[in-house]
Design a protein around this motif. Sequence first.
Motif, PDB file in Angstrom:
ATOM      1  N   LEU A  57       0.852  -1.188   0.000  1.00 31.69           N
ATOM      2  CA  LEU A  57       0.000   0.000   0.000  1.00 31.69           C
ATOM      3  C   LEU A  57       0.883   1.231   0.000  1.00 31.69           C
ATOM      4  CD1 LEU A  57      -2.649  -1.006   2.716  1.00 31.69           C
ATOM      5  CD2 LEU A  57      -3.000  -0.958   0.248  1.00 31.69           C
ATOM      6  N   THR A  58       0.443   2.273  -0.713  1.00 33.99           N
ATOM      7  CA  THR A  58       1.166   3.550  -0.688  1.00 33.99           C
ATOM      8  C   THR A  58       0.351   4.647  -0.016  1.00 33.99           C
ATOM      9  OG1 THR A  58       0.311   4.076  -2.890  1.00 33.99           O
ATOM     10  CG2 THR A  58       2.487   3.023  -2.759  1.00 33.99           C
ATOM     11  N   ALA A  59      -0.961   4.447   0.133  1.00 32.01           N
ATOM     12  CA  ALA A  59      -1.798   5.472   0.767  1.00 32.01           C
ATOM     13  C   ALA A  59      -3.086   4.823   1.263  1.00 32.01           C
ATOM     14  CB  ALA A  59      -2.112   6.600  -0.208  1.00 32.01           C
ATOM     15  N   ILE A  60      -3.674   5.427   2.282  1.00 27.72           N
ATOM     16  CA  ILE A  60      -4.970   4.979   2.806  1.00 27.72           C
ATOM     17  C   ILE A  60      -5.866   6.210   2.916  1.00 27.72           C
ATOM     18  CG2 ILE A  60      -6.170   3.855   4.734  1.00 27.72           C
ATOM     19  CD1 ILE A  60      -3.582   2.483   5.450  1.00 27.72           C
ATOM     20  N   ARG A  61      -7.098   6.134   2.336  1.00 29.23           N
ATOM     21  CA  ARG A  61      -8.038   7.262   2.351  1.00 29.23           C
ATOM     22  C   ARG A  61      -9.199   6.931   3.300  1.00 29.23           C
ATOM     23  NH1 ARG A  61      -7.155  10.781  -1.981  1.00 29.23           N
ATOM     24  NH2 ARG A  61      -5.615  10.001  -3.485  1.00 29.23           N
ATOM     25  N   PHE A  62      -9.560   7.896   4.118  1.00 27.95           N
ATOM     26  CA  PHE A  62     -10.660   7.732   5.070  1.00 27.95           C
ATOM     27  C   PHE A  62     -11.772   8.730   4.731  1.00 27.95           C
ATOM     28  CE2 PHE A  62      -6.793   6.430   7.188  1.00 27.95           C
ATOM     29  CZ  PHE A  62      -7.154   5.253   7.818  1.00 27.95           C
ATOM     30  N   PRO A  63     -12.989   8.221   4.531  1.00 31.75           N
ATOM     31  CA  PRO A  63     -14.100   9.154   4.243  1.00 31.75           C
ATOM     32  C   PRO A  63     -14.509   9.935   5.497  1.00 31.75           C
ATOM     33  CG  PRO A  63     -14.901   6.920   4.479  1.00 31.75           C
ATOM     34  CD  PRO A  63     -13.411   6.825   4.545  1.00 31.75           C
ATOM     35  N   VAL A  64     -14.961  11.145   5.300  1.00 25.51           N
ATOM     36  CA  VAL A  64     -15.436  11.981   6.411  1.00 25.51           C
ATOM     37  C   VAL A  64     -16.932  11.757   6.567  1.00 25.51           C
ATOM     38  CG1 VAL A  64     -15.668  14.329   7.284  1.00 25.51           C
ATOM     39  CG2 VAL A  64     -13.659  13.676   5.948  1.00 25.51           C
ATOM     40  N   ALA A  65     -17.352  11.418   7.796  1.00 20.89           N
ATOM     41  CA  ALA A  65     -18.769  11.150   8.064  1.00 20.89           C
ATOM     42  C   ALA A  65     -19.581  12.432   7.907  1.00 20.89           C
ATOM     43  CB  ALA A  65     -18.935  10.596   9.476  1.00 20.89           C
ATOM     44  N   PRO A  66     -20.851  12.285   7.532  1.00 16.91           N
ATOM     45  CA  PRO A  66     -21.719  13.476   7.409  1.00 16.91           C
ATOM     46  C   PRO A  66     -21.772  14.263   8.724  1.00 16.91           C
ATOM     47  CG  PRO A  66     -22.770  11.534   6.472  1.00 16.91           C
ATOM     48  CD  PRO A  66     -21.545  11.050   7.182  1.00 16.91           C
ATOM     49  N   ASN A  67     -21.907  15.577   8.575  1.00 21.32           N
ATOM     50  CA  ASN A  67     -22.011  16.484   9.717  1.00 21.32           C
ATOM     51  C   ASN A  67     -20.801  16.403  10.651  1.00 21.32           C
ATOM     52  OD1 ASN A  67     -24.620  17.185   8.762  1.00 21.32           O
ATOM     53  ND2 ASN A  67     -25.515  15.435   9.876  1.00 21.32           N
ATOM     54  N   THR A  68     -19.632  15.982  10.126  1.00 19.11           N
ATOM     55  CA  THR A  68     -18.405  15.925  10.934  1.00 19.11           C
ATOM     56  C   THR A  68     -17.335  16.727  10.226  1.00 19.11           C
ATOM     57  OG1 THR A  68     -18.958  13.701  11.691  1.00 19.11           O
ATOM     58  CG2 THR A  68     -16.684  14.433  12.016  1.00 19.11           C
ATOM     59  N   SER A  69     -16.710  17.596  10.996  1.00 19.91           N
ATOM     60  CA  SER A  69     -15.661  18.409  10.388  1.00 19.91           C
ATOM     61  C   SER A  69     -14.418  17.563  10.134  1.00 19.91           C
ATOM     62  CB  SER A  69     -15.313  19.589  11.297  1.00 19.91           C
ATOM     63  OG  SER A  69     -14.713  19.110  12.502  1.00 19.91           O
ATOM     64  N   ALA A  70     -13.655  18.007   9.156  1.00 23.78           N
ATOM     65  CA  ALA A  70     -12.425  17.285   8.835  1.00 23.78           C
ATOM     66  C   ALA A  70     -11.460  17.302  10.015  1.00 23.78           C
ATOM     67  CB  ALA A  70     -11.775  17.903   7.598  1.00 23.78           C
ATOM     68  N   THR A  71     -11.419  18.383  10.778  1.00 22.62           N
ATOM     69  CA  THR A  71     -10.504  18.475  11.924  1.00 22.62           C
ATOM     70  C   THR A  71     -10.887  17.470  12.997  1.00 22.62           C
ATOM     71  OG1 THR A  71     -10.164  20.838  11.481  1.00 22.62           O
ATOM     72  CG2 THR A  71      -9.557  20.014  13.672  1.00 22.62           C
ATOM     73  N   ALA A  72     -12.166  17.388  13.293  1.00 21.23           N
ATOM     74  CA  ALA A  72     -12.617  16.434  14.309  1.00 21.23           C
ATOM     75  C   ALA A  72     -12.381  15.003  13.855  1.00 21.23           C
ATOM     76  CB  ALA A  72     -14.105  16.659  14.606  1.00 21.23           C
ATOM     77  N   MET A  73     -12.626  14.788  12.550  1.00 20.52           N
ATOM     78  CA  MET A  73     -12.402  13.444  12.025  1.00 20.52           C
ATOM     79  C   MET A  73     -10.924  13.067  12.135  1.00 20.52           C
ATOM     80  SD  MET A  73     -13.745  10.775  10.714  1.00 20.52           S
ATOM     81  CE  MET A  73     -13.195   9.320   9.847  1.00 20.52           C
ATOM     82  N   ALA A  74     -10.055  14.022  11.829  1.00 23.44           N
ATOM     83  CA  ALA A  74      -8.615  13.737  11.910  1.00 23.44           C
ATOM     84  C   ALA A  74      -8.201  13.459  13.352  1.00 23.44           C
ATOM     85  CB  ALA A  74      -7.825  14.909  11.342  1.00 23.44           C
ATOM     86  N   THR A  75      -8.796  14.198  14.302  1.00 22.15           N
ATOM     87  CA  THR A  75      -8.455  13.982  15.714  1.00 22.15           C
ATOM     88  C   THR A  75      -8.896  12.600  16.173  1.00 22.15           C
ATOM     89  OG1 THR A  75      -8.673  16.357  16.138  1.00 22.15           O
ATOM     90  CG2 THR A  75      -8.740  14.881  18.049  1.00 22.15           C
ATOM     91  N   ASN A  76     -10.124  12.229  15.811  1.00 17.40           N
ATOM     92  CA  ASN A  76     -10.622  10.904  16.192  1.00 17.40           C
ATOM     93  C   ASN A  76      -9.797   9.788  15.544  1.00 17.40           C
ATOM     94  OD1 ASN A  76     -12.634  12.153  17.666  1.00 17.40           O
ATOM     95  ND2 ASN A  76     -14.123  12.091  15.979  1.00 17.40           N
TER      96      ASN A  76
END
Length: 726
Positions: A57-76
């Motif tokens: 693998l060279t990269a892993i992508r994570f989808p952002v859940a609805p109504n969730t900010s990218a910053t909060a998603m990154a923290t979690n």
Amino acid sequence: PGLSKAESTHEWDAGFPLVHKIRDQDEKYWKERRGTPKAFVTLAAGQSMWGNRFGNLTAIRFPVAPNTSATAMATNLEAALLRGIEPGSLGLRFEPVRAQALAASGQAQDFGGLFLAFSFFLILAALILMALLFQFGLEQRAAETGTLLALGFTPRQVRGLLWREGALVAFLGGALGVLGGIGYAQAVLHLLTTLWRDAVGGSALRFHVTGVTLLLGLIASVVVCTLTIAVVLRRQARRPARELLNEGGVERVAVAKSNSTSRNRAKWIAATFAVFGFGLIGWAFAKRESAAPGLFFGAGSLLLTAGLAAVSALLTALDRREAGKALTLGGLGLRGCTRRRWRSLASVALLACGSFLVVAVGANRLDAQRNAANRQSGTGGFALFGESTLPILRDLNTKSGREFYGLNDAAVQGVAVVPFRVHDGDEASCLNLNRAQKPRLLGVRPELLASREAFAFAGVIQGSAPGWNLLRGTAVPGAPGGPQADGAVPAIGDAGSIQWALRKKIGDTIDYTDEQGRQFKVRIVAGLANSILQGSLIIDEAEFVRRFPGEAGHRMFLIDVPSNTGAQTISVELTRALQDVGLELTPTTRRLAAFNAVQNTYLNTFQVLGGLGLLLGSAGLGVVVLRNVLERRGELGLLQAVGFRRSSIRWLVLSEHGGLLALGLAVGVGSALAAILPVMLAPGGGIHVTALGLTLAGVLATGLASTWAAIRLALRGKLLDALRNE
């Protein structure tokens, strides 16, 4: 960077050479779509085509859940990753370095036990000489002892008086010995830090002594000496007072005790110890323990005892033969050997113990130059050994690899390289005085060494044939639980490193951790005989890459040099071309000599003990000769009176005690040959006949010189005066 803003493919600055030539359609595609992929494939297809030992693998992508900010998603996501990822899977691990250091130093080789074992024969020789001298003292005081018994003292009281005198002398001697032992230890340590510094690999040595050590040494020496004195007194006290008071009674008793009972006892002792000695050798060969020096040294000691018992039986038999009564110089000399059997036997034992130790130790001396070009030698037939600071990523056996590093192909024509991948670990060679916990691992393609039949195998795991193909696969015959039961990786190491530095044996396993933090076992399946590969365990390169994919390239090399090209010339060319990766080349003979210097240095210290034993033996023989001749001056005076020349009398005495010298050397050397069978049978092994012959010739010359000096001293003056006193 270097690609995204380029207007044309000719302006690309990727920082690495392109594999495929850029075509016109590629240039057109770039101008229209830039970095847009030409195709999208499934993950499985991509992993199948482009996965490698570094991952898939060279990269892993994570989808952002609805109504969730990218910053909060990154923290979690960060918190989840920290909880779920094991540091070991990323190559991060924590080692208990203090515990490992204590384990390594606490389990180091105890050379005190080796010194004590090799000192045994020196101690035995010293006790025999002490018993001889004490016996001579008792014989000189025979009249005094007889007088005490005649006046009413019991034999026990007389023994107690003489024993206390001897114990006091033993205590004084022990005290002097303690001081001498301190000086000897300091002298050896001084030599190990100066002249013999190669033996300790640069380790710092410090003299350490405690009162308990000194006290134990003093008590042990005094106890052993007093027990020896007690044994001598027990024999002396059996004689009645009238014999002790009767001048010359000793000689008649000594002759009278040469009976068939003592001869049969000696025969039984000789036969029993010989059977045990040869039985131990046979058992070692049956169990494939022919490389175990301890077993053969024990067998040699048993045969030494058997030889001394056989000499005792021989002296008894010669004393009873009619040939001993023939009036010839040889017959008289033969008769003289048996006249004082215990003295003669003690002389033989002194010389046998010293020669046994000198031969048994000296035969283990190693020579790096011997058969150095032979594939079965410790160099494997290679001329150069190389190590680099940075890994070499190209194959030096190919033309493209040599051109990449700027090697002159004509200059290195015919040079072949066997490369090794290296995973650093503990130094497990004889240069490390501590016990290695996890030795360095080397990865090699087994066929490169198997095709050359490089190095000699000192032992293999049960049920296998020796050879480098043992590294292929994890199915190792003889593994506990059956083949592939534990998935252990087969490994080959130097036999000496396995036994002494690792304290392991063939078939044992060592635990390792790979780059993903997974535990795996390495099983030792074979041992090499005294090789330049000391200090490491060698596994198959395929297994190495699977366990340590991050260890790119090769950092260790064995180099074959054509016979018509000098190794120095090749070394200069390779060092010049590969200086950027820090390549250091060493002649294989020099590397092997550095390892051999350790064993040879310790052999030097042990041979000093053997030399002291031979010195005691020569001194003991001289004392016996002097005592015998002084006691027999009347007899020798009679020979002169009836017409024997003085030179004939000297030859008579010299031949008599020269025979004892020859017997002592024969018993010592014969039993030592059994002790050094592993050396003689080892692949590429053998003994240095010239050095051994010179040593024994020196011993023989020294013994004859001391005997001749004692004869000259004892025969000074007029022998006829001694006859008049009879």
